[in-house]
Design an enzyme around this catalytic site. Structure first.
Site, PDB file in Angstrom:
ATOM      1  N   TYR A   1      -6.202   7.149   3.493  1.00 16.67           N
ATOM      2  CA  TYR A   1      -6.385   6.052   2.550  1.00 16.67           C
ATOM      3  C   TYR A   1      -5.719   4.763   3.043  1.00 16.67           C
ATOM      4  O   TYR A   1      -6.338   3.694   3.130  1.00 16.67           O
ATOM      5  CB  TYR A   1      -5.844   6.395   1.146  1.00 16.67           C
ATOM      6  CG  TYR A   1      -5.650   5.114   0.368  1.00 16.67           C
ATOM      7  CD1 TYR A   1      -6.748   4.446  -0.156  1.00 16.67           C
ATOM      8  CD2 TYR A   1      -4.399   4.503   0.284  1.00 16.67           C
ATOM      9  CE1 TYR A   1      -6.606   3.217  -0.772  1.00 16.67           C
ATOM     10  CE2 TYR A   1      -4.251   3.274  -0.329  1.00 16.67           C
ATOM     11  CZ  TYR A   1      -5.353   2.639  -0.855  1.00 16.67           C
ATOM     12  OH  TYR A   1      -5.219   1.416  -1.432  1.00 16.67           O
TER      13      TYR A   1
ATOM     14  N   GLU B   1       0.823  -1.210   0.000  1.00 14.20           N
ATOM     15  CA  GLU B   1       0.000   0.000   0.000  1.00 14.20           C
ATOM     16  C   GLU B   1       0.856   1.259   0.000  1.00 14.20           C
ATOM     17  O   GLU B   1       0.541   2.233  -0.680  1.00 14.20           O
ATOM     18  CB  GLU B   1      -0.961   0.010   1.194  1.00 14.20           C
ATOM     19  CG  GLU B   1      -2.092  -1.005   1.089  1.00 14.20           C
ATOM     20  CD  GLU B   1      -2.990  -0.775  -0.127  1.00 14.20           C
ATOM     21  OE1 GLU B   1      -2.949   0.325  -0.709  1.00 14.20           O
ATOM     22  OE2 GLU B   1      -3.732  -1.691  -0.489  1.00 14.20           O
TER      23      GLU B   1
ATOM     24  N   ASP C   1      -9.507   5.766  -2.752  1.00 13.09           N
ATOM     25  CA  ASP C   1      -8.327   6.182  -3.516  1.00 13.09           C
ATOM     26  C   ASP C   1      -8.817   6.825  -4.821  1.00 13.09           C
ATOM     27  O   ASP C   1     -10.012   7.060  -5.000  1.00 13.09           O
ATOM     28  CB  ASP C   1      -7.419   4.980  -3.795  1.00 13.09           C
ATOM     29  CG  ASP C   1      -8.022   4.063  -4.836  1.00 13.09           C
ATOM     30  OD1 ASP C   1      -9.253   4.041  -4.968  1.00 13.09           O
ATOM     31  OD2 ASP C   1      -7.274   3.369  -5.534  1.00 13.09           O
TER      32      ASP C   1
END
Length: 342
Positions: A118, A35, A136
């Site tokens: 996020y 991520e 996102d």
DNA sequence: GATGCGTGGCT
DNA sequence: TAGCCAAGCAT
């Protein structure tokens, strides 16, 4: 979810829908690492970096114990280098203060360096199957189209987040988050969305009005100014190259680079060592997030006993262009060949 | 809320 | 060729 079960992308850091439903849990370390790498970065660029990182540092404790310089060198080329510095900080907090385990809640994750709204929601949902809403760029686009939101980003962000929240299920929230992102990445694409094969076709408001491709709207961007600079590449008679580690903060912070002038409208020459400098013909052009750069390149051969004012000589056998940020690699691409003819 | 912060692929 | 865009965060 039916669409995701049949069309999920296969990704090295992902536990696919079939395995996930069979009870396989993703490794939080790999979810976190992927991520962070994926922040503003394409899947294609991340694949190989992720493979390298997990090969060298298979878990958070090994990464926490890594040398800063090696991590920065491995991150080279991926951009947004503050991510790499925060990555190390975060790994050390998790390894040293949290017993090697990542927090399982959005709030706990949000407190860690390099983890924002996020990423906190994504890790909570994907790694721990918490019903968090993950927003996102893909999700913004899907939701703006689904509900025909006309307000430009970033002003529309709170509204898009609210609407995305309406879609977040209690069952399989991790797969739902990944389904939304896969849909945005493969069907509901920015330029020419494949509405004809979209599982949400029937309920999409923008599809109904034929405006899907025009959404989401975005605020106008400011033009990028051009900055000029000079890069100096010195090679010692034993082959060693003069490099310096850039300051921790700011542009290319903590990365290796060639000594140089500042970058601005009329940079002043500032050679790092007294020598006969040769100005090369072509210049290096590179575009950063907020400006275009044109870099003149100068090269020199220097004596074994010279004393540079800046930088450190790196032995030829230790020098790997791949550990430089891209703009510095471009400099080497023209300086290297020129030095062999000097 | 605005700004600084990379890079490579695609159109 | 030049602009757009990508699983954003920190200040």
């Amino acid at each position: 979810m039916d669409w995701y079960d049949g069309h999920a992308r296969g990704l090295p850091w992902r536990v696919g829908p079939a395995d996930r439903r069979a009870g396989v849990r993703p490794d939080p370390y790999r979810v976190w690492l992927s991520e962070v790498m994926l922040q503003q970065t394409t899947v294609a660029a991340v694949r190989e970096k992720f493979r390298r990182f997990t090969e060298i540092w298979p878990d958070v404790r090994s990464l926490a114990a890594a040398e800063d310089a090696q991590v920065m060198a491995e991150w080279a080329g991926l951009g947004y280098y503050a991510r790499a510095r925060n990555l190390l900080q975060c790994a050390r907090v998790v390894a040293n203060d949290l017993g090697g385990r990542f927090p399982e809640t959005r709030e706990g994750l949000l407190a860690l360096p390099g983890i924002g709204p996020y990423t906190a929601a994504a890790i909570a949902a994907i790694a721990f199957d918490r019903p968090e809403t993950v927003v996102d760029g893909n999700v913004e686009r899907v939701v703006a189209r689904l509900f025909d939101v006309d307000t430009p980003l970033p002003k529309a962000k709170p509204e898009l987040t609210r609407l995305a929240g309406l879609l977040t299920p209690q069952a399989r929230p991790g797969d739902h988050a990944q389904a939304m992102m896969d849909l945005g990445a493969t069907i509901c694409t920015p330029r020419s969305p494949a509405c004809g094969i979209c599982p949400l076709m029937a309920s999409c408001a923008a599809r109904a009005t034929g405006r899907a491709a025009d959404l989401p709207r975005k605020a106008e961007k400011k033009p990028k100014p051009v900055r000029l600079g000079i890069a100096y590449v010195a090679r010692r008679s034993d082959g060693a190259l003069l490099l310096e580690t850039r300051p921790e903060r700011g542009l290319l912070g903590g990365m290796l680079g060639w000594p140089g002038s500042d970058w601005g409208e009329s940079p002043e020459a500032a050679p790092p060592v007294a020598a006969e400098w040769t100005v090369l013909g072509g210049d290096v052009r590179h575009t950063f997030t907020h400006f275009h750069l044109r870099l003149a390149v100068e090269v020199a051969s220097v004596d074994l006993d010279c004393r540079p004012e800046r930088g450190t000589f790196v032995p030829a056998r230790d020098f790997r262009p791949s550990s430089l940020p891209t703009v510095m690699r471009k400099v080497w691409a023209i300086a290297g060949p020129a030095l062999t003819h000097l």
